[in-house]
Motif scaffolding. Sequence first.
Motif, short mmCIF file in Angstrom:
data_model
loop_
_atom_site.label_atom_id
_atom_site.label_comp_id
_atom_site.label_asym_id
_atom_site.label_seq_id
_atom_site.Cartn_x
_atom_site.Cartn_y
_atom_site.Cartn_z
N HIS A 88 0.60 -1.42 0.11
CA HIS A 88 -0.32 -0.28 -0.21
C HIS A 88 0.51 1.12 -0.22
CE1 HIS A 88 -3.75 2.42 0.70
NE2 HIS A 88 -2.63 3.44 1.79
N LYS A 90 3.67 0.89 -1.09
CA LYS A 90 4.63 1.85 -2.43
C LYS A 90 4.22 2.16 -3.46
CE LYS A 90 8.17 -0.09 -1.25
NZ LYS A 90 9.41 0.81 -0.97
N GLU A 91 2.25 1.66 -3.17
CA GLU A 91 1.75 2.57 -4.48
C GLU A 91 1.14 3.30 -4.02
OE1 GLU A 91 -1.63 -0.63 -3.38
OE2 GLU A 91 -1.05 -1.84 -5.32
N LYS A 92 1.17 4.62 -3.04
CA LYS A 92 0.78 5.87 -2.63
C LYS A 92 2.14 6.07 -3.65
CE LYS A 92 -2.18 6.00 1.25
NZ LYS A 92 -1.91 6.23 2.83
N GLU A 93 3.64 6.02 -2.74
CA GLU A 93 4.43 6.16 -3.28
C GLU A 93 5.01 6.51 -4.91
OE1 GLU A 93 8.46 4.57 -1.94
OE2 GLU A 93 7.83 4.23 -0.29
N LEU A 94 4.70 5.51 -5.33
CA LEU A 94 4.05 4.97 -7.36
C LEU A 94 2.63 6.72 -7.87
CD1 LEU A 94 4.51 1.90 -8.17
CD2 LEU A 94 5.77 3.81 -8.36
N GLU A 95 1.99 6.49 -6.61
CA GLU A 95 0.79 7.49 -7.36
C GLU A 95 1.99 8.79 -7.24
OE1 GLU A 95 -2.27 7.19 -5.20
OE2 GLU A 95 -2.67 5.06 -5.29
N VAL A 96 2.29 9.26 -6.26
CA VAL A 96 3.09 10.73 -5.45
C VAL A 96 3.72 10.80 -7.01
CG1 VAL A 96 4.30 11.72 -4.40
CG2 VAL A 96 2.36 10.68 -3.68
N LYS A 97 4.89 10.05 -7.45
CA LYS A 97 5.57 10.04 -8.29
C LYS A 97 5.29 10.38 -9.66
CE LYS A 97 9.74 7.50 -6.25
NZ LYS A 97 10.41 6.34 -5.84
N HIS A 98 4.52 9.67 -9.46
CA HIS A 98 3.50 9.86 -11.46
C HIS A 98 3.07 11.30 -11.22
CE1 HIS A 98 1.15 8.83 -14.56
NE2 HIS A 98 -0.01 8.66 -14.28
N LYS A 99 2.16 11.84 -10.10
CA LYS A 99 0.97 12.55 -10.29
C LYS A 99 3.04 13.95 -10.31
CE LYS A 99 -1.30 16.14 -7.29
NZ LYS A 99 -0.95 17.26 -8.18
N ASP A 102 3.53 13.65 -14.11
CA ASP A 102 2.50 14.69 -15.00
C ASP A 102 3.00 16.16 -15.10
OD1 ASP A 102 1.40 12.10 -15.56
OD2 ASP A 102 0.07 12.26 -14.73
#
Length: 115
Positions: A88, A90-99, A102
């Motif tokens: 969970h 790591k998924e949050k970290e990936l979302e932040v990095k994706h944002k 972008d």
Amino acid sequence: MLQNEGLRQVHDILMPHDDQTTQSSEFIPHLFYSLYQIRKDPSSSNQLETSTGFIKHRLKNCKNLIATNEECRKLLSKSVEEWQQEIHNKEKELEVKHKMLDDLGKRLQVFRERK
């Protein structure tokens, strides 16, 4: 592929490989076949020793690899709940990095349009 060398070695011991042609060297099918044979004829102690010898050897090798690799022990010592939380996070970290990527892409686009 596994990034942890210790876990990769454990995986290599337990899982079949493309370059292995004999099924007897594959741990999981051998394990199930041995258990089937033992269940089929539990009175045959010689069969039991032969069937379990291969399994014991592989498991002993895995235990030794895990015992000598601190990172491997650390990874395997986490509970299911801890791994779910880790995933969970790591998924949050990936979302932040994706944002962030972008946002950077949008800034670059604005910068290019100004030129």
